[in-house]
Scaffold this motif. Sequence first.
Motif, PDB file in Angstrom:
ATOM      1  N   UNK A   1       0.933  -1.060  -0.040  1.00 48.45           N
ATOM      2  CA  UNK A   1      -0.193   0.551   0.304  1.00 48.45           C
ATOM      3  C   UNK A   1       0.701   0.983  -0.081  1.00 48.45           C
ATOM      4  N   UNK A   2       0.824   2.214  -0.598  1.00 52.63           N
ATOM      5  CA  UNK A   2       0.704   3.153  -0.990  1.00 52.63           C
ATOM      6  C   UNK A   2       1.524   4.374   0.781  1.00 52.63           C
ATOM      7  N   UNK A   3       1.792   3.754   1.856  1.00 50.54           N
ATOM      8  CA  UNK A   3       1.183   4.949   2.501  1.00 50.54           C
ATOM      9  C   UNK A   3       2.246   4.687   3.546  1.00 50.54           C
ATOM     10  N   UNK A   4       2.740   5.609   4.097  1.00 50.27           N
ATOM     11  CA  UNK A   4       3.879   5.887   5.419  1.00 50.27           C
ATOM     12  C   UNK A   4       5.063   5.297   5.078  1.00 50.27           C
ATOM     13  N   UNK A   5       6.017   4.827   5.615  1.00 51.17           N
ATOM     14  CA  UNK A   5       7.000   4.864   5.522  1.00 51.17           C
ATOM     15  C   UNK A   5       7.264   2.960   5.388  1.00 51.17           C
ATOM     16  N   UNK A   6       7.809   2.668   3.550  1.00 46.54           N
ATOM     17  CA  UNK A   6       8.016   1.895   3.623  1.00 46.54           C
ATOM     18  C   UNK A   6       9.518   1.255   2.981  1.00 46.54           C
ATOM     19  N   UNK A   7      10.318  -0.272   4.234  1.00 44.16           N
ATOM     20  CA  UNK A   7      11.750   0.144   2.966  1.00 44.16           C
ATOM     21  C   UNK A   7      11.995  -1.378   2.466  1.00 44.16           C
ATOM     22  N   UNK A   8      12.568  -1.581   1.159  1.00 43.18           N
ATOM     23  CA  UNK A   8      12.613  -2.510   0.612  1.00 43.18           C
ATOM     24  C   UNK A   8      13.947  -2.912   0.889  1.00 43.18           C
ATOM     25  N   UNK A   9      13.971  -4.104   1.918  1.00 47.48           N
ATOM     26  CA  UNK A   9      16.096  -4.519   2.028  1.00 47.48           C
ATOM     27  C   UNK A   9      16.435  -4.871   0.878  1.00 47.48           C
ATOM     28  N   UNK A  10      15.994  -5.716  -0.283  1.00 51.85           N
ATOM     29  CA  UNK A  10      17.130  -5.711  -0.651  1.00 51.85           C
ATOM     30  C   UNK A  10      17.704  -4.622  -2.191  1.00 51.85           C
ATOM     31  N   UNK A  11      16.770  -3.767  -2.278  1.00 54.88           N
ATOM     32  CA  UNK A  11      16.905  -2.642  -2.633  1.00 54.88           C
ATOM     33  C   UNK A  11      17.501  -1.464  -2.337  1.00 54.88           C
ATOM     34  N   UNK A  12      17.457  -1.259  -0.740  1.00 53.48           N
ATOM     35  CA  UNK A  12      18.660  -1.386   0.369  1.00 53.48           C
ATOM     36  C   UNK A  12      17.593   0.889   0.275  1.00 53.48           C
ATOM     37  N   UNK A  13      16.674   0.820   0.114  1.00 58.50           N
ATOM     38  CA  UNK A  13      15.948   2.131  -0.092  1.00 58.50           C
ATOM     39  C   UNK A  13      14.561   2.163   0.442  1.00 58.50           C
ATOM     40  N   UNK A  14      14.735   3.201   1.038  1.00 57.64           N
ATOM     41  CA  UNK A  14      13.210   3.825   1.991  1.00 57.64           C
ATOM     42  C   UNK A  14      12.133   4.572   1.015  1.00 57.64           C
ATOM     43  N   UNK A  15      11.114   4.359   0.587  1.00 59.34           N
ATOM     44  CA  UNK A  15       9.787   5.451   0.124  1.00 59.34           C
ATOM     45  C   UNK A  15       9.062   6.090   1.389  1.00 59.34           C
ATOM     46  N   UNK A  16       8.449   6.893   0.966  1.00 57.92           N
ATOM     47  CA  UNK A  16       8.148   8.042   2.388  1.00 57.92           C
ATOM     48  C   UNK A  16       6.934   8.510   1.600  1.00 57.92           C
ATOM     49  N   UNK A  17       5.679   8.302   1.773  1.00 58.02           N
ATOM     50  CA  UNK A  17       4.411   8.364   0.579  1.00 58.02           C
ATOM     51  C   UNK A  17       4.003   9.540   1.635  1.00 58.02           C
ATOM     52  N   UNK A  18       3.998  11.125   1.467  1.00 56.43           N
ATOM     53  CA  UNK A  18       3.492  12.235   2.065  1.00 56.43           C
ATOM     54  C   UNK A  18       2.499  12.837   1.322  1.00 56.43           C
ATOM     55  N   UNK A  19       0.673  13.515   1.959  1.00 53.88           N
ATOM     56  CA  UNK A  19       1.427  13.214   3.469  1.00 53.88           C
ATOM     57  C   UNK A  19       0.400  11.664   3.524  1.00 53.88           C
ATOM     58  N   UNK A  20       0.628  11.218   5.091  1.00 54.78           N
ATOM     59  CA  UNK A  20       0.555  10.511   4.726  1.00 54.78           C
ATOM     60  C   UNK A  20      -0.621   9.735   6.302  1.00 54.78           C
ATOM     61  N   UNK A  21      -2.007   9.159   6.436  1.00 59.74           N
ATOM     62  CA  UNK A  21      -2.446   9.367   7.793  1.00 59.74           C
ATOM     63  C   UNK A  21      -1.582   8.602   8.838  1.00 59.74           C
ATOM     64  N   UNK A  22      -2.009   8.756  10.100  1.00 60.96           N
ATOM     65  CA  UNK A  22      -1.070   8.984  11.156  1.00 60.96           C
ATOM     66  C   UNK A  22      -2.231   8.502  12.741  1.00 60.96           C
ATOM     67  N   UNK A  23      -1.783   7.566  12.808  1.00 65.15           N
ATOM     68  CA  UNK A  23      -2.437   7.290  14.228  1.00 65.15           C
ATOM     69  C   UNK A  23      -2.275   7.338  15.704  1.00 65.15           C
ATOM     70  N   UNK A  24      -2.820   7.002  17.179  1.00 66.26           N
ATOM     71  CA  UNK A  24      -1.829   7.401  17.835  1.00 66.26           C
ATOM     72  C   UNK A  24      -1.241   6.074  18.104  1.00 66.26           C
ATOM     73  N   UNK A  25      -0.337   6.961  19.452  1.00 67.47           N
ATOM     74  CA  UNK A  25       0.809   5.490  19.488  1.00 67.47           C
ATOM     75  C   UNK A  25       0.226   5.235  21.176  1.00 67.47           C
TER      76      UNK A  25
END
Length: 385
Positions: free
Chosen positions: A129-153
Amino acid sequence: MAELANHLLDNAKPGSLVLQQLIKSAIRLLSITLLVALVAIPPALAGWTEDEFEHRPLYAYPLPHGKDNIIGNLITYQLLKGDTLLDVGRWFGVTAREISNANDKIDWWAPPAGRQIVLPDEHILPDTPHVGIVLNIPEMRVYYYYPSPTGGVRHKKRKTGVTPAAYVEGIAPVAYVAGKKHAGGAIVPTVVYTFPVGLGRYDWKTPIGAFTVRGKTRNPTWVVPENIYKEHLERDGEAEHVVSGTDPDNPLGRYRIELTLPSYALHGTNVPWGVGMEVSHGCVRLYPEDIQRLFNKVKIGTPGQFVYQPVKFGWRGDALYVEVHEDLYGRYAGIWAHAQKEVERLGIEDQVDMQKLEKAIEQKSGVPTYIMPGPAPGTVPGSAG
């Protein structure tokens, strides 16, 4: 650190005799930490200053619509005398490894001056899903979809002083855009940012899993885990239990984004050239300028996940591409067999030229490669490629 130092030594050109002698002397006389500081930026080779790196442009890619899932475009760069792929990569927001893989494995330290190279600034988005922070490990690359929904912690205090957290699904997600709080309705990302990262060594694998951003810290103090302390003590003959957040040798750098994945975080680094390598104890390292920008944009409560996708299929219009990376942690018996299963899972058997796919699997260039029958879009029929 040791792996990074050994890689730099192994890749120093034979002609760089003074550099090699300096490295070998440093190995005998200095700690690995100081060694990396000495060789990280050879004064005669550095093409950009730290101040220039700090202020290099940040690009936001419009999020594709429909089935399209490819961002960016390949660009070219003519190598100058004295360039290293480490410097060129950092300036253009990629890594030496990515550039080398995209250009027939050219040398990191002394690439041929005058050669026109491809800068791999085109990426197939991970199959998530195109939301939040996604790291693809073999690619060694992070994707950050902006703006993204945030929930409570949800926090729960413990006697240890550690504050665990868990993502809480919210009926009305909250996002902060341009300093204003918008509540209610769905938050739909419109752009994606992407950053290269350094990951855990093979014996300290970065894990797969979902998480929520639970905290953010400027100038984080590194409380060295006991197992890492013992490793450093055995390797260097000395070690610290605590490294101050203002210490230039702090491996966490100046910014840390804490996750609900226990013991893992996104953070900066005191050795920028470790980005694109497996040199950490599992955490995710970004270039100093990249972690600062991500830190300033990401909100507490942002969801995310670490995924493992060495083979990604993507569309641009009616054209189908594949992007192939190394099976970094050896999770699959064979990448070719895995790719064939992915073709079946996606139901694209009738659209793939299997010979082209097999060649892309062999090359592992990390560049989106056209794999449909016939010439690629934009090429002249009968021409090479």
